[in-house]
Scaffold this active site. Sequence first.
Site, PDB file in Angstrom:
ATOM      1  N   ASP A 263      44.978  46.994  34.586  1.00 63.05           N
ATOM      2  CA  ASP A 263      45.090  48.019  35.620  1.00 63.05           C
ATOM      3  C   ASP A 263      43.850  47.895  36.516  1.00 63.05           C
ATOM      4  O   ASP A 263      42.896  47.170  36.205  1.00 63.05           O
ATOM      5  CB  ASP A 263      45.240  49.418  35.013  1.00 63.05           C
ATOM      6  CG  ASP A 263      45.877  50.388  36.019  1.00 63.05           C
ATOM      7  OD1 ASP A 263      45.950  50.051  37.220  1.00 63.05           O
ATOM      8  OD2 ASP A 263      46.297  51.487  35.612  1.00 63.05           O
TER       9      ASP A 263
HETATM   10  C1  BGC Z   1      47.135  52.810  38.609  1.00 59.89           C
HETATM   11  C2  BGC Z   1      48.323  51.880  38.496  1.00 59.89           C
HETATM   12  C3  BGC Z   1      48.586  51.206  39.810  1.00 59.89           C
HETATM   13  C4  BGC Z   1      47.332  50.471  40.235  1.00 59.89           C
HETATM   14  C5  BGC Z   1      47.485  49.688  41.520  1.00 59.89           C
HETATM   15  C6  BGC Z   1      45.939  52.150  39.257  1.00 59.89           C
HETATM   16  O1  BGC Z   1      44.954  53.058  39.570  1.00 59.89           O
HETATM   17  O2  BGC Z   1      46.805  53.284  37.340  1.00 59.89           O
HETATM   18  O3  BGC Z   1      49.446  52.597  38.052  1.00 59.89           O
HETATM   19  O4  BGC Z   1      49.688  50.365  39.724  1.00 59.89           O
HETATM   20  O5  BGC Z   1      46.297  51.415  40.401  1.00 59.89           O
HETATM   21  O6  BGC Z   1      47.521  50.502  42.622  1.00 59.89           O
END
Ligand code: BGC
Length: 748
Positions: A263
């Site tokens: 993530d």
């Molecule tokens: C979130 C994810 C997301 C990623 C990309 C993160 O902060 O937890 O769910 O896909 O950002 O934007």
Amino acid sequence: MEHKELEAMVENMTLREKVGQMMQLTGSFFSEDGVITGPMSEIKFEPEVLKNTASVLNIPGGTALKQFQEAYLKENPHGIPLVFMADVIHGYRTVFPIPLAQGCSFDPELVKKAAGIAAKESAAAGFHVTFSPMADLVRDPRWGRCMESTGEDVFLNGQMARACVEGYQGDSLKQEGTIGACLKHFAGYGAAEGGRDYNTVDMSELSLREQYLPAYREAVEAGTALVMTSFNTINGIPATANKWLMEDVLRKEWGFDGVLISDYGAVIELMKHGVAATKEEAGQLAMEAGLDLDMVSPVYGTTLEKLVKEGKVPEKWIDRAVLRILELKDKLGLFDNPLRFPELMEKEDEIQLCKEHREVAEKLAEESMVLLKNEGILPLDPKNMQKKTIALLGPYADSRELLSTWTLFGKEEDTVTLKEGMEAVTNASEQTEVRYLVEEGCHILDPEEELVGFHQQIVKNDWSETEIEAHLQNAVEYAAQADVVVLALGEHTQHSGESASRASLRLSKGQIRLFEEVSAVNPNVIVVLFSGRPLVFPEINVGAKAILQAWRPGTEGGNAAANLLFGNANPSGRLSMTFPKHEGQIPAHYNRLNTGRPALGRSDRFLSTYCDVGEFPEYPFGYGLSYTDFAYSPVKTDKKVYEIEEDIKVSVEVTNVGDRGGTEVVQCYVQDMVGTTARPVRELKGFQRVYLEPGEKKQVEFIIKEPQTRMITRTGEWKTEPGMFRIYVGKDSSAADNFEEVEKFSIK
Ligand code: BGC
């Protein structure tokens, strides 16, 4: 491309170039001519690393994206295109209801169709992969991200996660209009302690394997192209560095051979978690866990070369990760054409938000809304509304804020408000002339509240005291003149989503005051609630004549709610998540374990309950009303005794005993009566949406296959144990009076 060619490509790259293929960055690292710019330019990536970056996320689609790919390819020495990923969570330009609401549809076919539309619109804008579905099981409505989950049930979540993967990816990623799915957040992110985002997860392997992991597994089996790790620690080890989860469970047990991405920034966060003292240690831990792609952190890009040279990370691990990333690019067809579907991109304007897409959004929003209460006031039959007055009040009366914090490409200006939806229905009926008195009545936030948006924008109530009183008085006057009040209340968009956890699940004080003052002058108050999570609203439960839970319904939200209010559609949504009576009951989910109480022979005060609010929720999982009624015959099974592997065939007759056509969500629950480990009081094993005309009956059948009765045994095996099972079929998870007992036995 032949696999050998991909392997040769890896061989021809220098270590530094390969490291680039293990990074995903934001667009701010590049300008149109490939120069490093933006806030993170202080990270000193070597130019060869940057020129080989695997992927960029969340940049604008369309022409800008096309130019981005072209500029990048001029610099990339191997002609390897970028893969563009984005958060297309519940629709691209046509925005569907939030996933929690989609869960309430109990309609995986329609959810799949919506995912297919999201894929087509994203692909037309040039995106290749979406960071969806999110299969995190949720039991805590304080967690703002419960809006991104399809709810609290392991079986329902699995069906929905599969539907999304199939909808996004079609039969093959080469098929026009598909995009790759990225399952997230692996694993257990929904179980953050106290519902506080990013917080620790600590749970038994039994709960993890029985409740939390199966929905992710369903998406893996459906063929998700990528999996994303979660931000949380799980039993002391951050998921992103969790070798057991990633290598043993995901790769070895489940056979996942796609790309594993972190993530956002999760690799550098290993230092914050306190499991790595340096960037190098963080990189090594993530590599040991088998992580292929580092999303927006400086770690892989600045440490992997050194780690290989020092012998801490074997180069063959790097090669394996790069190969997986190239395999993904190949599967997506990027080597055939770096734009994937240029002809589709040409037609982008016709595709986005076209009539057909809006129709599906409207249908899904209708199926997602849940009628929580109705004292005979709904539906408002337009024929009886001739010359009547509706006071349409509340902050959501005419608001376009029906999307969510996860609609990066959806636009509020495309959204149909409740007022527009209601007017469209009544204007379409020739004999009906309805007078609408529309007034916000209060600000959605109380004056002392201040929210910070995704882009650090401050959201607050800037009304003066005088304005607050004037709006309220106006609303009360309108209510006094009206035949019916439709009061549209709820949470602010910024109240739910990432990093939007709440300790209190109440409506603002201003909204409660509005409800109370309006109810004092007009007893016919219908509340429509817009929220990203289950809320707690005792005053409204008692005082409103009807409550329609509309969630964050997306582009067609106003039309969908209006169709339901006026009876053009009959509510069929059922709750995908329990609504507690009080925040203190959280976690409140239907499939809890029994306790030892009441103790045998006693029914006194020594019970597992709350002495102030009791243990039962306000509205249970699976609950939802219709404008008609359904009757159930006793449940039947084809046998009383089954061998372990045998299917259990369950049937029930459902009759529409009301006076209008409607859809019932028939739900089949099973309770394993005695196990070597304690079993949940019931577990959903099947559901079907069944449409019936008035007086019509239908035999509804469920087949429970052996794997569905498996559990984690005392010795840690995943298997069905012989014994007695109860089968429940009914309207919701509290329907206890309609069940059949059967036995599963083993010959050995
Ligand atoms: C979130 C994810 C997301 C990623 C990309 C993160 O902060 O937890 O769910 O896909 O950002 O934007």
